[in-house]
Design a protein around this motif. Structure first.
Motif, mmCIF file in Angstrom:
data_model
loop_
_atom_site.group_PDB
_atom_site.id
_atom_site.type_symbol
_atom_site.label_atom_id
_atom_site.label_comp_id
_atom_site.label_asym_id
_atom_site.label_seq_id
_atom_site.Cartn_x
_atom_site.Cartn_y
_atom_site.Cartn_z
ATOM 1 N N GLU A 53 -1.211 44.435 34.438
ATOM 2 C CA GLU A 53 -0.287 45.011 35.421
ATOM 3 C C GLU A 53 -0.873 46.238 36.102
ATOM 4 N N ALA A 54 -1.498 47.103 35.280
ATOM 5 C CA ALA A 54 -2.011 48.362 35.818
ATOM 6 C C ALA A 54 -3.028 48.115 36.933
ATOM 7 N N PHE A 55 -3.769 47.020 36.837
ATOM 8 C CA PHE A 55 -4.800 46.740 37.843
ATOM 9 C C PHE A 55 -4.357 45.675 38.855
ATOM 10 N N GLY A 56 -3.075 45.324 38.833
ATOM 11 C CA GLY A 56 -2.601 44.277 39.739
ATOM 12 C C GLY A 56 -3.314 42.963 39.484
ATOM 13 N N GLY A 57 -3.669 42.724 38.235
ATOM 14 C CA GLY A 57 -4.421 41.511 37.897
ATOM 15 C C GLY A 57 -3.527 40.427 37.335
ATOM 16 N N VAL A 58 -4.130 39.607 36.489
ATOM 17 C CA VAL A 58 -3.461 38.419 35.975
ATOM 18 C C VAL A 58 -3.569 38.435 34.448
ATOM 19 N N THR A 59 -2.487 38.072 33.765
ATOM 20 C CA THR A 59 -2.547 37.947 32.301
ATOM 21 C C THR A 59 -1.975 36.602 31.880
ATOM 22 N N TYR A 60 -2.745 35.888 31.089
ATOM 23 C CA TYR A 60 -2.297 34.600 30.571
ATOM 24 C C TYR A 60 -1.566 34.765 29.252
ATOM 25 N N MET A 61 -0.518 33.995 29.085
ATOM 26 C CA MET A 61 0.128 33.822 27.789
ATOM 27 C C MET A 61 -0.476 32.540 27.221
ATOM 28 N N ARG A 62 -1.366 32.725 26.232
ATOM 29 C CA ARG A 62 -2.102 31.551 25.746
ATOM 30 C C ARG A 62 -1.894 31.322 24.252
ATOM 31 N N PHE A 63 -1.597 30.106 23.887
ATOM 32 C CA PHE A 63 -1.475 29.767 22.471
ATOM 33 C C PHE A 63 -2.796 29.230 21.963
ATOM 34 N N ASP A 64 -3.293 29.878 20.931
ATOM 35 C CA ASP A 64 -4.535 29.455 20.312
ATOM 36 C C ASP A 64 -4.196 28.435 19.231
ATOM 37 N N ASP A 65 -3.967 27.223 19.685
ATOM 38 C CA ASP A 65 -3.423 26.207 18.772
ATOM 39 C C ASP A 65 -4.473 25.197 18.347
ATOM 40 N N THR A 66 -5.509 25.704 17.678
ATOM 41 C CA THR A 66 -6.583 24.794 17.277
ATOM 42 C C THR A 66 -6.457 24.307 15.843
ATOM 43 N N ASN A 67 -5.475 24.843 15.104
ATOM 44 C CA ASN A 67 -5.303 24.397 13.716
ATOM 45 C C ASN A 67 -3.936 23.739 13.531
ATOM 46 N N PRO A 68 -3.874 22.401 13.689
ATOM 47 C CA PRO A 68 -2.582 21.707 13.723
ATOM 48 C C PRO A 68 -1.784 21.841 12.432
ATOM 49 N N ASP A 69 -2.442 22.152 11.332
ATOM 50 C CA ASP A 69 -1.712 22.166 10.059
ATOM 51 C C ASP A 69 -0.786 23.355 9.898
ATOM 52 N N LYS A 70 -1.050 24.429 10.640
ATOM 53 C CA LYS A 70 -0.272 25.643 10.414
ATOM 54 C C LYS A 70 0.633 25.986 11.583
ATOM 55 N N GLU A 71 0.564 25.217 12.638
ATOM 56 C CA GLU A 71 1.219 25.642 13.870
ATOM 57 C C GLU A 71 2.477 24.840 14.139
ATOM 58 N N GLU A 72 3.478 25.521 14.673
ATOM 59 C CA GLU A 72 4.758 24.843 14.885
ATOM 60 C C GLU A 72 5.385 25.258 16.205
ATOM 61 N N GLN A 73 6.132 24.303 16.779
ATOM 62 C CA GLN A 73 6.820 24.544 18.047
ATOM 63 C C GLN A 73 7.796 25.722 17.925
ATOM 64 N N GLU A 74 8.436 25.834 16.783
ATOM 65 C CA GLU A 74 9.365 26.946 16.535
ATOM 66 C C GLU A 74 8.695 28.292 16.842
ATOM 67 N N TYR A 75 7.451 28.428 16.387
ATOM 68 C CA TYR A 75 6.732 29.683 16.627
ATOM 69 C C TYR A 75 6.339 29.822 18.095
ATOM 70 N N ILE A 76 5.964 28.703 18.700
ATOM 71 C CA ILE A 76 5.565 28.740 20.114
ATOM 72 C C ILE A 76 6.733 29.265 20.953
ATOM 73 N N ASP A 77 7.931 28.787 20.678
ATOM 74 C CA ASP A 77 9.116 29.213 21.432
ATOM 75 C C ASP A 77 9.448 30.682 21.148
ATOM 76 N N ALA A 78 9.412 31.040 19.864
ATOM 77 C CA ALA A 78 9.788 32.406 19.482
ATOM 78 C C ALA A 78 8.825 33.426 20.080
ATOM 79 N N ILE A 79 7.548 33.101 20.117
ATOM 80 C CA ILE A 79 6.547 34.035 20.646
ATOM 81 C C ILE A 79 6.825 34.320 22.123
ATOM 82 N N GLN A 80 7.171 33.276 22.867
ATOM 83 C CA GLN A 80 7.474 33.492 24.287
ATOM 84 C C GLN A 80 8.680 34.415 24.457
ATOM 85 N N GLN A 81 9.706 34.186 23.635
ATOM 86 C CA GLN A 81 10.889 35.056 23.716
ATOM 87 C C GLN A 81 10.513 36.502 23.401
#
Ligand code: ATP
Ligand code: MG
Ligand code: MG
Length: 552
Positions: A53-81
């Motif tokens: 924001e300070a530089f008028g640039g761009v920031t991605y909200m990115r999920f580093d979801d490379t390990n399927p065994d530990k990752e869940e949609q519940e967390y993906i939703d909560a993180i965005q909130q």
């Protein structure tokens, strides 16, 4: 909301814009969706989105979801909130991304690295591989499979990809340098087999999954991130980051630079998803959003405003130095934000009945007070005075210590916004406990008029007040650095971190406040209506005490 205070990251970005190296700043916040975010992540969010924001640039909200065994949609939703609640936004849907969006590209680049003689399929067992890797004092040794031909590697990687090889039997490794002093450079694995895993986004499409150290730099480059900010423990991984940039330069639209800063640690807390998960699973707290948890959800439920969290990050700064922050810094930030915004109310947490014998039964005097001393726009509140009042038990002492200025037998005190009263009689039960005080009021002292007396206390009209349960919180751990000195961190949990007061009395308007409403109870502290509070079952959480109570 930006990072006002000059920090070394900001300086680097300024230089990169001034020199023309970049025309726009592009950052990302890259959580792994394997748990809820904590205050350490809040720092990373404020740093990445704040600098964007300070530089008028761009920031991605990115999920580093490379390990399927530990990752869940519940967390993906909560993180965005949680990111949104903190006050940040990725603004356009295309900036909400997942490492898994690029699984196809990662795989193509892995095949290319094999063709370039820069990756090979290894058939050592995990244990053998560990042994061949050596240690800090011992160089690694080449795997006997290191010199497989390009054709053989392509064929084997293809079999891995098709699910024809059982988990753990082979990995794809980058061919770098087994004698490097940096263990991360000793042919790190790039792909492992997970034939039976189900990924929250790609389902069962993939039988091989990229390692974080392979996927993360490539994702950064594919998104044209200019400055890839991470915590210091990744410093040793930077040569690998740069190696990938070098060997896949013709495939990548940009060459990001990894820059490390120190992790936030908060005293009397643990800041690690794994440990927080343990606290939840083993029942030390009620859940991820327990108001004692240093998670964003926990702090929110406790009543810490998002501005206070941003102020906290701002104030603690960004650097490479060790960062062990006293919990009181967070509390101070909460106080500052709440003082300037929270409406006032009176609450009697441990009530003692006062009968004003000089006041006629049934008569009500409506007194007047501001909702906030500095915010007239919040309006005023009506405070009824009647014959039966409640005061705080701790505001009466039968045998007062020297200098005590609150109520005593025969003594006087002013009721805030109301009258001066004098205590004439102390009523006790059979066990000698004080159960009621009989007092008289002075009619010409209404609403601050008349004589000045030293002690001022808060109070409520008993019939006009509402009942509430109040949760008082203390530190979740007994020691500043839980688990230090080889102790199990759970053994440092403070068993008295929660005390619940039932039967508290609050001004009646508080009973109608929505869950999440933050208030100052005069003299008592800042409180927040709990998320589970309901009409008839009012429940409040203490956010933090007041720095200074009135001079009493
Ligand atoms: P944890 O150990 O709690 O799981 P993590 O670093 O593995 O944390 P990620 O989901 O990978 O969690 O983190 C997302 C981003 O937040 C990363 O860029 C990471 O560096 C940053 N981050 C995590 N914890 C902290 C912290 N304590 N201080 C600053 N940044 C942090
Ligand atoms: Mg991580
Ligand atoms: Mg982690």
């Amino acid at each position: 909301t930006g990072m006002e205070r000059a920090n070394f990251l900001k300086k680097i970005m300024e230089q990169d814009l001034a020199s023309g190296k970049h025309s726009q700043i592009v950052t990302r916040f890259p959580p792994e969706p394997n748990g809820y975010l904590h205050i350490g992540h809040a720092k990373s969010i404020c740093v990445n989105f704040g600098l964007g924001e300070a530089f008028g640039g761009v920031t991605y909200m990115r999920f580093d979801d490379t390990n399927p065994d530990k990752e869940e949609q519940e967390y993906i939703d909560a993180i965005q909130q949680d990111v949104r609640w903190l006050g940040f936004d990725w603004k356009v849907p295309e900036r909400l991304t997942h490492a898994s969006d690029y699984f196809g590209r990662f795989h193509e680049m892995a095949v290319l690295l094999i063709k370039r003689g820069k990756a090979y399929v290894d058939s050592l067992t995990a244990e053998e591989m560990r042994e061949y890797r050596g240690s800090l004092t011992q160089p690694g040794r080449d795997s006997p499979y290191r010199e497989r031909s390009v054709e053989e590697n392509l064929a084997l990687f293809d079999k891995m990809t098709k699910g024809e090889v059982p988990d753990g039997e082979m990995v794809l490794r980058l061919k770098i340098d087994m004698s490097s002093p940096n263990i991360n450079m000793r042919d790190p694995p790039a792909y492992r087999i997970k034939r039976n895993s189900e990924h929250p986004r790609t389902g069962t499409q993939w039988k091989v999954y990229p390692m974080y150290d392979y996927a993360h730099p490539l994702t950064d480059a594919l998104e044209s991130i200019t400055h890839s900010l991470c915590t210091l423990e990744f410093e040793d991984h930077r040569p690998l980051y740069d190696w990938l940039m070098d060997h896949l330069a013709d495939q990548l639209p940009a060459r990001p630079r990894q820059i490390e800063f120190s992790r936030l640690n908060l005293q009397y807390c643990v800041v690690s998803k794994r440990k927080l998960l343990q606290l939840v699973n083993e029942g030390h707290v009620a859940g991820w959003d327990d108001p004692r948890m240093p998670t964003i959800r926990g702090l929110r439920r406790r009543g810490v405003p998002p501005e206070a969290m941003r102020l906290f990050v701002e104030r603690t700064g960004v650097s490479k130095a060790d960062n062990n922050i006293d919990y009181s810094v967070l509390e101070d930030c909460a106080r500052e934000c709440l003082d300037s915004s929270a409406p006032r109310a009176m609450a009697v947490l441990e009530p003692l009945r006062v009968v004003v014998t000089s006041w006629p039964e049934g008569q009500v005097d409506i007194l007047d007070a501001p909702m906030h001393p500095k915010l007239p726009e919040l309006g005023r509140r009506a405070i009824p005075f009647t014959r039966t009042l409640l005061i705080e038990r701790t505001d009466f002492e039968e045998a007062p210590p020297p200098g005590y200025q609150r109520l005593t037998p025969g003594g006087e005190v002013r009721l805030r916004y109301g009258y001066v009263i004098r205590c004439d009689e102390v009523i006790k039960d059979a066990d000698g406990n004080v159960v009621e005080l009989r007092c008289t009021h002075e009619p010409d002292t209404r609403q601050g008029a008349g004589r000045k007396v030293k002690g001022i206390i808060h109070w409520l009209s008993e019939p006009h007040s509402s009942r509430a349960k109040v949760n008082l919180y203390d530190r979740l751990f007994k020691v500043p650095d839980p688990g230090s000195g080889g102790r199990e961190f759970l053994s440092d949990v403070n068993p008295e971190s929660l005390s619940v007061l039932e039967g508290c009395a609050v001004e009646s308007y508080v009973a109608d406040a929505e869950p999440g409403t933050r208030l100052q109870f005069e003299r008592a502290g800042y409180f927040c209506v709990d998320a589970a509070s309901a009409p008839g079952a009012l429940s409040l959480n203490r956010v933090v005490t007041l720095r200074d109570t009135w001079a009493l």
